[in-house]
Design a protein around this motif. Sequence first.
Motif, short mmCIF file in Angstrom:
data_model
loop_
_atom_site.label_atom_id
_atom_site.label_comp_id
_atom_site.label_asym_id
_atom_site.label_seq_id
_atom_site.Cartn_x
_atom_site.Cartn_y
_atom_site.Cartn_z
N PHE A 28 89.39 42.17 49.34
CA PHE A 28 88.23 43.00 49.67
C PHE A 28 86.94 42.19 49.62
O PHE A 28 86.10 42.28 50.52
N ILE A 32 84.45 41.34 52.78
CA ILE A 32 83.03 41.69 52.75
C ILE A 32 82.18 40.44 52.94
O ILE A 32 81.22 40.43 53.71
N TYR A 35 81.79 38.91 56.56
CA TYR A 35 80.82 39.54 57.46
C TYR A 35 79.41 39.58 56.89
O TYR A 35 78.45 39.74 57.63
N ALA A 36 79.25 39.43 55.57
CA ALA A 36 77.94 39.57 54.95
C ALA A 36 77.19 38.25 54.79
O ALA A 36 75.96 38.25 54.77
N THR A 63 83.18 34.18 47.27
CA THR A 63 83.83 35.48 47.43
C THR A 63 85.00 35.65 46.46
O THR A 63 85.25 36.75 45.99
#
Length: 84
Positions: A28, A32, A35-36, A63
């Motif tokens: 997860f 995230i 794309y962030a 991440t």
Amino acid sequence: MNSLLLTVPTTVPWSPSVAVVMVGCNLFAVAIGYYAIEGKGVGPALPLPELFKGFGVPELLATAALGHLLGTGMVLGLANSGLL
């Protein structure tokens, strides 16, 4: 001093269900972060460039660190609520 020892939360031993929660939280966080993160690909590249286009080692480490923090919170929360 004895009342302090009673407030320590119980932790669960490592099991496949703990591993599933931790892997899910890490995936997860990577999704995230993919794309962030705006400035991707500045550092060294990963050995699988076709899988993560422009996603380098610094982004993966960042991440994964976030995923471990999320996973730790999820495991402790699920264990204290009795669901894990």
